[in-house]
Motif scaffolding. Structure first.
Motif, PDB file in Angstrom:
ATOM      1  N   LYS A  65      28.914  46.674  37.954  1.00  0.00           N
ATOM      2  CA  LYS A  65      29.117  45.987  36.668  1.00  0.00           C
ATOM      3  C   LYS A  65      29.489  44.530  36.903  1.00  0.00           C
ATOM      4  O   LYS A  65      29.968  44.186  37.989  1.00  0.00           O
ATOM      5  CB  LYS A  65      30.279  46.663  35.934  1.00  0.00           C
ATOM      6  N   PRO A  66      29.341  43.670  35.885  1.00  0.00           N
ATOM      7  CA  PRO A  66      29.770  42.280  36.039  1.00  0.00           C
ATOM      8  C   PRO A  66      31.249  42.216  36.426  1.00  0.00           C
ATOM      9  O   PRO A  66      32.038  43.084  36.044  1.00  0.00           O
ATOM     10  CB  PRO A  66      29.552  41.695  34.647  1.00  0.00           C
ATOM     11  N   LEU A  67      31.589  41.197  37.178  1.00  0.00           N
ATOM     12  CA  LEU A  67      32.974  41.030  37.651  1.00  0.00           C
ATOM     13  C   LEU A  67      33.702  40.093  36.703  1.00  0.00           C
ATOM     14  O   LEU A  67      33.267  38.963  36.469  1.00  0.00           O
ATOM     15  CB  LEU A  67      32.946  40.452  39.068  1.00  0.00           C
ATOM     16  N   SER A  68      34.797  40.583  36.133  1.00  0.00           N
ATOM     17  CA  SER A  68      35.602  39.684  35.300  1.00  0.00           C
ATOM     18  C   SER A  68      37.006  39.669  35.891  1.00  0.00           C
ATOM     19  O   SER A  68      37.398  40.584  36.607  1.00  0.00           O
ATOM     20  CB  SER A  68      35.624  40.152  33.853  1.00  0.00           C
ATOM     21  N   LEU A  69      37.730  38.617  35.601  1.00  0.00           N
ATOM     22  CA  LEU A  69      39.056  38.455  36.209  1.00  0.00           C
ATOM     23  C   LEU A  69      40.086  38.338  35.090  1.00  0.00           C
ATOM     24  O   LEU A  69      40.047  37.399  34.295  1.00  0.00           O
ATOM     25  CB  LEU A  69      39.034  37.200  37.088  1.00  0.00           C
ATOM     26  N   ASP A  70      40.947  39.347  35.029  1.00  0.00           N
ATOM     27  CA  ASP A  70      41.993  39.345  34.013  1.00  0.00           C
ATOM     28  C   ASP A  70      43.271  39.801  34.700  1.00  0.00           C
ATOM     29  O   ASP A  70      43.373  40.955  35.142  1.00  0.00           O
ATOM     30  CB  ASP A  70      41.607  40.315  32.879  1.00  0.00           C
ATOM     31  N   PHE A  71      44.241  38.883  34.802  1.00  0.00           N
ATOM     32  CA  PHE A  71      45.454  39.204  35.555  1.00  0.00           C
ATOM     33  C   PHE A  71      46.316  40.257  34.870  1.00  0.00           C
ATOM     34  O   PHE A  71      47.255  40.768  35.447  1.00  0.00           O
ATOM     35  CB  PHE A  71      46.282  37.939  35.796  1.00  0.00           C
ATOM     36  N   VAL A 123      33.548  31.272  42.077  1.00  0.00           N
ATOM     37  CA  VAL A 123      34.885  31.896  42.137  1.00  0.00           C
ATOM     38  C   VAL A 123      35.912  30.943  41.518  1.00  0.00           C
ATOM     39  O   VAL A 123      36.809  31.365  40.781  1.00  0.00           O
ATOM     40  CB  VAL A 123      35.262  32.259  43.596  1.00  0.00           C
ATOM     41  N   ARG A 124      35.740  29.647  41.768  1.00  0.00           N
ATOM     42  CA  ARG A 124      36.653  28.650  41.161  1.00  0.00           C
ATOM     43  C   ARG A 124      36.581  28.722  39.633  1.00  0.00           C
ATOM     44  O   ARG A 124      37.596  28.671  38.952  1.00  0.00           O
ATOM     45  CB  ARG A 124      36.290  27.240  41.614  1.00  0.00           C
ATOM     46  N   ALA A 125      35.366  28.878  39.126  1.00  0.00           N
ATOM     47  CA  ALA A 125      35.210  28.952  37.660  1.00  0.00           C
ATOM     48  C   ALA A 125      35.912  30.194  37.112  1.00  0.00           C
ATOM     49  O   ALA A 125      36.604  30.128  36.086  1.00  0.00           O
ATOM     50  CB  ALA A 125      33.723  28.965  37.300  1.00  0.00           C
ATOM     51  N   LEU A 126      35.754  31.336  37.804  1.00  0.00           N
ATOM     52  CA  LEU A 126      36.428  32.562  37.358  1.00  0.00           C
ATOM     53  C   LEU A 126      37.946  32.383  37.376  1.00  0.00           C
ATOM     54  O   LEU A 126      38.658  32.815  36.465  1.00  0.00           O
ATOM     55  CB  LEU A 126      36.078  33.734  38.295  1.00  0.00           C
ATOM     56  N   LEU A 127      38.426  31.736  38.438  1.00  0.00           N
ATOM     57  CA  LEU A 127      39.877  31.538  38.583  1.00  0.00           C
ATOM     58  C   LEU A 127      40.429  30.636  37.474  1.00  0.00           C
ATOM     59  O   LEU A 127      41.456  30.938  36.862  1.00  0.00           O
ATOM     60  CB  LEU A 127      40.186  30.859  39.925  1.00  0.00           C
ATOM     61  N   ARG A 128      39.715  29.535  37.238  1.00  0.00           N
ATOM     62  CA  ARG A 128      40.192  28.564  36.231  1.00  0.00           C
ATOM     63  C   ARG A 128      40.299  29.268  34.872  1.00  0.00           C
ATOM     64  O   ARG A 128      41.293  29.153  34.162  1.00  0.00           O
ATOM     65  CB  ARG A 128      39.225  27.382  36.164  1.00  0.00           C
ATOM     66  N   ASP A 129      39.259  30.039  34.560  1.00  0.00           N
ATOM     67  CA  ASP A 129      39.205  30.748  33.284  1.00  0.00           C
ATOM     68  C   ASP A 129      40.333  31.787  33.190  1.00  0.00           C
ATOM     69  O   ASP A 129      41.028  31.887  32.174  1.00  0.00           O
ATOM     70  CB  ASP A 129      37.824  31.416  33.192  1.00  0.00           C
ATOM     71  N   ALA A 130      40.536  32.547  34.279  1.00  0.00           N
ATOM     72  CA  ALA A 130      41.562  33.612  34.249  1.00  0.00           C
ATOM     73  C   ALA A 130      42.973  33.012  34.161  1.00  0.00           C
ATOM     74  O   ALA A 130      43.835  33.551  33.458  1.00  0.00           O
ATOM     75  CB  ALA A 130      41.434  34.489  35.493  1.00  0.00           C
ATOM     76  N   ILE A 131      43.199  31.900  34.861  1.00  0.00           N
ATOM     77  CA  ILE A 131      44.536  31.274  34.807  1.00  0.00           C
ATOM     78  C   ILE A 131      44.789  30.744  33.396  1.00  0.00           C
ATOM     79  O   ILE A 131      45.867  30.947  32.828  1.00  0.00           O
ATOM     80  CB  ILE A 131      44.674  30.151  35.870  1.00  0.00           C
ATOM     81  N   ASN A 132      43.789  30.093  32.805  1.00  0.00           N
ATOM     82  CA  ASN A 132      43.971  29.563  31.443  1.00  0.00           C
ATOM     83  C   ASN A 132      44.231  30.676  30.439  1.00  0.00           C
ATOM     84  O   ASN A 132      45.125  30.575  29.605  1.00  0.00           O
ATOM     85  CB  ASN A 132      42.743  28.761  30.997  1.00  0.00           C
ATOM     86  N   ARG A 133      43.460  31.775  30.535  1.00  0.00           N
ATOM     87  CA  ARG A 133      43.691  32.900  29.610  1.00  0.00           C
ATOM     88  C   ARG A 133      45.050  33.534  29.887  1.00  0.00           C
ATOM     89  O   ARG A 133      45.762  33.910  28.972  1.00  0.00           O
ATOM     90  CB  ARG A 133      42.573  33.940  29.732  1.00  0.00           C
ATOM     91  N   GLY A 134      45.401  33.607  31.182  1.00  0.00           N
ATOM     92  CA  GLY A 134      46.683  34.215  31.553  1.00  0.00           C
ATOM     93  C   GLY A 134      47.868  33.452  30.984  1.00  0.00           C
ATOM     94  O   GLY A 134      48.909  34.037  30.682  1.00  0.00           O
TER      95      GLY A 134
END
Ligand SMILES: C[S@@+](CC[C@H](N)C(=O)[O-])C[C@H]1O[C@@H](n2cnc3c(N)ncnc32)[C@H](O)[C@@H]1O
Length: 225
Positions: A26-32, A95-106
């Motif tokens: 499945k697609p990889l999403s990053l949610d802390f 990976v940087r884009a995923l991280l930036r997005d997850a940190i902002n949402r977090g």
């Protein structure tokens, strides 16, 4: 290769799609806030976390940490959960884009994960050799380590995708010298138990956990911190 991957914006943040990968992945999403990493960040204790011990974080001492191989920031989240600020370097743009997005949402919210994300900062640097000398108390390194056939078969599906994306980090030995430059007190390297030392350089001490070991290169004691 990055051409085999695509980022997609969804209502739950960015997702990474492996266009040419097995259908079952499945697609990889990053949610802390979800998954093992989020649970550990909220519930772990100082005594049980070898990473935290290796970095020298205690109830009173909160060294400023640079995670120079951030990946999906599961370790960085743990560092932030124990009260240290942690700057992140990640060279892969997706990976940087995923991280930036997850940190902002977090950061949205008022829970412990929001506090952790406030202490996490993604840097524009793409290699620790761009960091000025002695800028951080501790530098942490966790480059990919090539896996044997049997280990490869055991890797979970989302991690298969991540490994395919970032590759084997074959230049990992080149991280140690600049990390030692950037650190004031110590550099900590995560390795699988059976792995050789990074750059073939013996550490001053080691902390062994169930799945990994942490090799600790000490520049000076924490007395001045
Ligand atoms: C094993 S993963 C790190 C996992 C991370 N500790 C975690 O908890 O999610 C290694 C990551 O380091 C990145 N990396 C490897 N060498 C790097 C370098 N020289 N500079 C920046 N990032 C690097 C890779 O792209 C990969 O995302």
């Amino acid at each position: 290769m990055s051409a085999d991957f695509q980022l997609k914006q969804t209502n739950n943040g960015l997702e990474l799609v492996w266009l040419t990968g097995p259908k079952a992945i499945k697609p990889l999403s990053l949610d802390f806030r979800v998954g093992k990493a989020g649970y550990r960040a909220v519930h772990s204790s100082l005594k049980s976390e070898s990473l935290i011990k290796a970095l020298g974080i205690t109830g009173k001492r909160k060294p400023r940490v640079l995670d120079a191989t951030a990946g999906l920031a599961r370790d960085a989240l743990m560092v932030a959960a124990f009260g240290s600020s942690v700057d992140l370097i990640e060279r892969h743009p997706l990976v940087r884009a995923l991280l930036r997005d997850a940190i902002n949402r977090g950061r949205a919210g008022t829970d412990k994960i929001a506090d952790c994300c406030e202490r996490m900062q993604l840097l524009d640097f793409q290699h620790v050799n761009q960091v000025p000398a002695q800028q951080y108390d501790v530098v942490y390194l966790d480059p990919m380590y090539p896996k044997s056939g049997k280990q490869r078969a055991q890797v979970k599906k989302d991690m298969q995708m991540f490994q395919q994306l970032v590759g084997a980090d074959e230049d990992a030995d080149e991280l140690l010298d600049p990390a030692l430059q950037a650190a004031k007190y110590r550099v900590v390297v995560k390795r699988p138990d059976h792995a050789d030392f990074l750059g073939q350089r013996e550490p001053n001490t080691q902390i062994i956990s169930k799945k990994h070991r942490f090799d600790v290169y000490i520049k000076q004691g924490f007395e001045q911190l």
